[in-house]
Design a protein around this motif. Sequence first.
Motif, PDB file in Angstrom:
ATOM      1  N   TYR A 274      -8.735  18.440  18.669  1.00 31.36           N
ATOM      2  CA  TYR A 274     -10.098  18.962  18.646  1.00 31.36           C
ATOM      3  C   TYR A 274     -10.876  18.400  19.826  1.00 31.36           C
ATOM      4  O   TYR A 274     -10.626  17.295  20.274  1.00 31.36           O
ATOM      5  CB  TYR A 274     -10.802  18.572  17.338  1.00 31.36           C
ATOM      6  CG  TYR A 274     -10.091  19.078  16.112  1.00 31.36           C
ATOM      7  CD1 TYR A 274     -10.254  20.391  15.683  1.00 31.36           C
ATOM      8  CD2 TYR A 274      -9.234  18.250  15.387  1.00 31.36           C
ATOM      9  CE1 TYR A 274      -9.589  20.865  14.559  1.00 31.36           C
ATOM     10  CE2 TYR A 274      -8.564  18.721  14.256  1.00 31.36           C
ATOM     11  CZ  TYR A 274      -8.745  20.029  13.855  1.00 31.36           C
ATOM     12  OH  TYR A 274      -8.086  20.498  12.758  1.00 31.36           O
ATOM     13  N   GLU A 275     -11.834  19.157  20.308  1.00 29.35           N
ATOM     14  CA  GLU A 275     -12.675  18.686  21.404  1.00 29.35           C
ATOM     15  C   GLU A 275     -13.747  17.781  20.835  1.00 29.35           C
ATOM     16  O   GLU A 275     -14.821  18.234  20.443  1.00 29.35           O
ATOM     17  CB  GLU A 275     -13.298  19.871  22.138  1.00 29.35           C
ATOM     18  CG  GLU A 275     -12.289  20.664  22.942  1.00 29.35           C
ATOM     19  CD  GLU A 275     -12.944  21.743  23.771  1.00 29.35           C
ATOM     20  OE1 GLU A 275     -14.130  21.603  24.134  1.00 29.35           O
ATOM     21  OE2 GLU A 275     -12.260  22.728  24.055  1.00 29.35           O
ATOM     22  N   VAL A 276     -13.424  16.501  20.767  1.00 28.02           N
ATOM     23  CA  VAL A 276     -14.354  15.528  20.201  1.00 28.02           C
ATOM     24  C   VAL A 276     -14.209  14.209  20.952  1.00 28.02           C
ATOM     25  O   VAL A 276     -13.112  13.849  21.380  1.00 28.02           O
ATOM     26  CB  VAL A 276     -14.084  15.336  18.680  1.00 28.02           C
ATOM     27  CG1 VAL A 276     -12.693  14.791  18.419  1.00 28.02           C
ATOM     28  CG2 VAL A 276     -15.128  14.450  18.033  1.00 28.02           C
ATOM     29  N   ASP A 277     -15.332  13.533  21.165  1.00 29.51           N
ATOM     30  CA  ASP A 277     -15.265  12.240  21.854  1.00 29.51           C
ATOM     31  C   ASP A 277     -14.856  11.153  20.868  1.00 29.51           C
ATOM     32  O   ASP A 277     -14.929  11.321  19.652  1.00 29.51           O
ATOM     33  CB  ASP A 277     -16.615  11.910  22.516  1.00 29.51           C
ATOM     34  CG  ASP A 277     -17.718  11.725  21.495  1.00 29.51           C
ATOM     35  OD1 ASP A 277     -17.913  10.576  21.040  1.00 29.51           O
ATOM     36  OD2 ASP A 277     -18.375  12.728  21.129  1.00 29.51           O
ATOM     37  N   ARG A 278     -14.415  10.059  21.400  1.00 30.88           N
ATOM     38  CA  ARG A 278     -13.858   8.954  20.599  1.00 30.88           C
ATOM     39  C   ARG A 278     -14.863   8.436  19.555  1.00 30.88           C
ATOM     40  O   ARG A 278     -14.524   8.273  18.390  1.00 30.88           O
ATOM     41  CB  ARG A 278     -13.421   7.829  21.549  1.00 30.88           C
ATOM     42  CG  ARG A 278     -13.073   6.516  20.884  1.00 30.88           C
ATOM     43  CD  ARG A 278     -11.653   6.465  20.485  1.00 30.88           C
ATOM     44  NE  ARG A 278     -11.431   5.383  19.525  1.00 30.88           N
ATOM     45  CZ  ARG A 278     -10.248   4.971  19.173  1.00 30.88           C
ATOM     46  NH1 ARG A 278      -9.171   5.517  19.673  1.00 30.88           N
ATOM     47  NH2 ARG A 278     -10.107   4.009  18.300  1.00 30.88           N
ATOM     48  N   LEU A 279     -16.090   8.177  19.974  1.00 27.67           N
ATOM     49  CA  LEU A 279     -17.074   7.594  19.067  1.00 27.67           C
ATOM     50  C   LEU A 279     -17.388   8.528  17.902  1.00 27.67           C
ATOM     51  O   LEU A 279     -17.396   8.118  16.740  1.00 27.67           O
ATOM     52  CB  LEU A 279     -18.354   7.222  19.812  1.00 27.67           C
ATOM     53  CG  LEU A 279     -19.433   6.553  18.954  1.00 27.67           C
ATOM     54  CD1 LEU A 279     -18.931   5.249  18.338  1.00 27.67           C
ATOM     55  CD2 LEU A 279     -20.690   6.310  19.760  1.00 27.67           C
ATOM     56  N   THR A 280     -17.625   9.791  18.197  1.00 30.05           N
ATOM     57  CA  THR A 280     -17.920  10.775  17.142  1.00 30.05           C
ATOM     58  C   THR A 280     -16.751  10.886  16.180  1.00 30.05           C
ATOM     59  O   THR A 280     -16.931  10.873  14.960  1.00 30.05           O
ATOM     60  CB  THR A 280     -18.224  12.159  17.756  1.00 30.05           C
ATOM     61  OG1 THR A 280     -19.333  12.023  18.649  1.00 30.05           O
ATOM     62  CG2 THR A 280     -18.544  13.183  16.690  1.00 30.05           C
ATOM     63  N   CYS A 281     -15.543  10.962  16.725  1.00 31.66           N
ATOM     64  CA  CYS A 281     -14.345  11.081  15.905  1.00 31.66           C
ATOM     65  C   CYS A 281     -14.197   9.856  15.002  1.00 31.66           C
ATOM     66  O   CYS A 281     -13.948   9.985  13.802  1.00 31.66           O
ATOM     67  CB  CYS A 281     -13.122  11.256  16.801  1.00 31.66           C
ATOM     68  SG  CYS A 281     -11.605  11.639  15.900  1.00 31.66           S
ATOM     69  N   GLU A 282     -14.375   8.688  15.581  1.00 33.78           N
ATOM     70  CA  GLU A 282     -14.215   7.440  14.825  1.00 33.78           C
ATOM     71  C   GLU A 282     -15.225   7.344  13.689  1.00 33.78           C
ATOM     72  O   GLU A 282     -14.866   7.058  12.540  1.00 33.78           O
ATOM     73  CB  GLU A 282     -14.373   6.260  15.794  1.00 33.78           C
ATOM     74  CG  GLU A 282     -14.057   4.925  15.201  1.00 33.78           C
ATOM     75  CD  GLU A 282     -14.130   3.808  16.248  1.00 33.78           C
ATOM     76  OE1 GLU A 282     -14.753   2.780  15.943  1.00 33.78           O
ATOM     77  OE2 GLU A 282     -13.562   3.971  17.351  1.00 33.78           O
ATOM     78  N   VAL A 283     -16.495   7.609  13.988  1.00 30.40           N
ATOM     79  CA  VAL A 283     -17.558   7.507  12.979  1.00 30.40           C
ATOM     80  C   VAL A 283     -17.328   8.517  11.855  1.00 30.40           C
ATOM     81  O   VAL A 283     -17.365   8.175  10.673  1.00 30.40           O
ATOM     82  CB  VAL A 283     -18.946   7.711  13.636  1.00 30.40           C
ATOM     83  CG1 VAL A 283     -20.035   7.904  12.590  1.00 30.40           C
ATOM     84  CG2 VAL A 283     -19.276   6.530  14.544  1.00 30.40           C
ATOM     85  N   ASP A 284     -17.064   9.782  12.224  1.00 34.93           N
ATOM     86  CA  ASP A 284     -16.874  10.830  11.217  1.00 34.93           C
ATOM     87  C   ASP A 284     -15.622  10.589  10.383  1.00 34.93           C
ATOM     88  O   ASP A 284     -15.625  10.778   9.169  1.00 34.93           O
ATOM     89  CB  ASP A 284     -16.809  12.207  11.879  1.00 34.93           C
ATOM     90  CG  ASP A 284     -18.149  12.649  12.464  1.00 34.93           C
ATOM     91  OD1 ASP A 284     -19.168  11.978  12.212  1.00 34.93           O
ATOM     92  OD2 ASP A 284     -18.174  13.672  13.173  1.00 34.93           O
ATOM     93  N   LEU A 285     -14.551  10.175  11.044  1.00 35.78           N
ATOM     94  CA  LEU A 285     -13.296   9.947  10.331  1.00 35.78           C
ATOM     95  C   LEU A 285     -13.429   8.776   9.358  1.00 35.78           C
ATOM     96  O   LEU A 285     -12.992   8.867   8.209  1.00 35.78           O
ATOM     97  CB  LEU A 285     -12.143   9.702  11.309  1.00 35.78           C
ATOM     98  CG  LEU A 285     -10.787   9.502  10.647  1.00 35.78           C
ATOM     99  CD1 LEU A 285     -10.348  10.750   9.883  1.00 35.78           C
ATOM    100  CD2 LEU A 285      -9.736   9.127  11.681  1.00 35.78           C
TER     101      LEU A 285
END
Length: 97
Positions: free
Chosen positions: A68-79
Amino acid sequence: MASKKLELKDRIIRREDISTTIIDGELGMMSEEKGKYYTLDFIGTRVWELIEQPMTVDELIVLLMKEYEVDRLTCEVDLLELLNKLLKEELIKMAEA
């Protein structure tokens, strides 16, 4: 146990005793133990598919960033938010190292 917050190095796996079904691309899950029904959106459903085998939270982030087109920080927080909810509801568990 369920009050622990997951960290990037933690290995997780989904519980085998959770009944699931796909409806309109979303995953429905039934915890017979708790008598509760849960749903996951399409990304949550993909996370569920990926954690059929034990995986660290960090490995999961790397895989999702590739898909998915997602940055590391957003992915980490959401996950972490999603996984901590699943852990609290006992739908996933810590995997043995």
